[in-house]
Design a protein around this motif. Sequence first.
Motif: not given
Length: 296
Positions: A111-113, A32-38, A25-29
């Motif tokens: 709050k979360y991606r 570019r663009p930041p990774h978003h999760y289900p 999750y932190d690496e996904g931030a």
Amino acid sequence: MDCSAMKSQILHRAVRYCVYVPSGYDEGAKQRPPHHYPVLYFLHGLGDNEQTLFNSGGWTVLDDLRKQGRMGDFLIVAPEGRRSFYVNSADGSERYSDFFMQEFMPRIEAKYRVRAGRAGRAISGISMGGYGALRFAFAHPELFSAVSAQSAALITETPQQLDAASGSGSPLPNVLGPVFGQPIDVAHWNANNPFLLAKKNVFGVRRLAIYFNCGQEDNYGFEKGAAVLDSELSKEHVKHEYRSYPGDHSITYFLSHFGEVMEFHSRAFGFRGSSSSRWSRKSPPQGSQRNTGWVM
């Protein structure tokens, strides 16, 4: 795992919750663009809390699934539900459904991606939480792409039968009373009844990926409700997966099939295992039915 609390204006109290966050999750931030999760919302059972799943062995199951490449990366969000059945109470004193829809989900997804839209949102639960998950998904199929339940508290008795049982020493009326009224408010009961909601919103429900299981020796007889739901969904031509397994209403039973539930949601979110046992994501065409098509 990230555990915190949010202050609810609707419930007039702080509500605790825990979020199981993928390891990347932190690496996904940094992407570019930041990774978003289900996101999978998980509703606990009566007498449990937001940490029960993770503290009772669920964490080990999740860790094993990820190591074995049998589970994709998505957030699991478990809110504190107390004894609410995740609905508004008949007398209006506890508006849990309003809190969940109007405060909890929006704040979590801010709050979360989290991926926007129903395709990236699902809901699950056990026992009381299984009832809540099915109720939310069948009432609002436009908001969820998938729903699952283990040993859901699906009650086949009528409100009149439940009221009559209150004098026979059955504990069920005392459990239901604070939420559904004593005697049970029939209109309120029907408005939150998963069986009736599945029929009322059948066109939307047909777009859901649906999985549920129940032990054949369930301590509360919920296997009868699971069998009825299976029959009703089949009559309405709703694709679903129903599994009836040996077992009772216990954490041992829940954990023995929890991995199956997580794999179901991985597939419903569009993750597919590759030959190297790592998960990759394959998005179905927009507007397609996100349903496994597994029919019992």
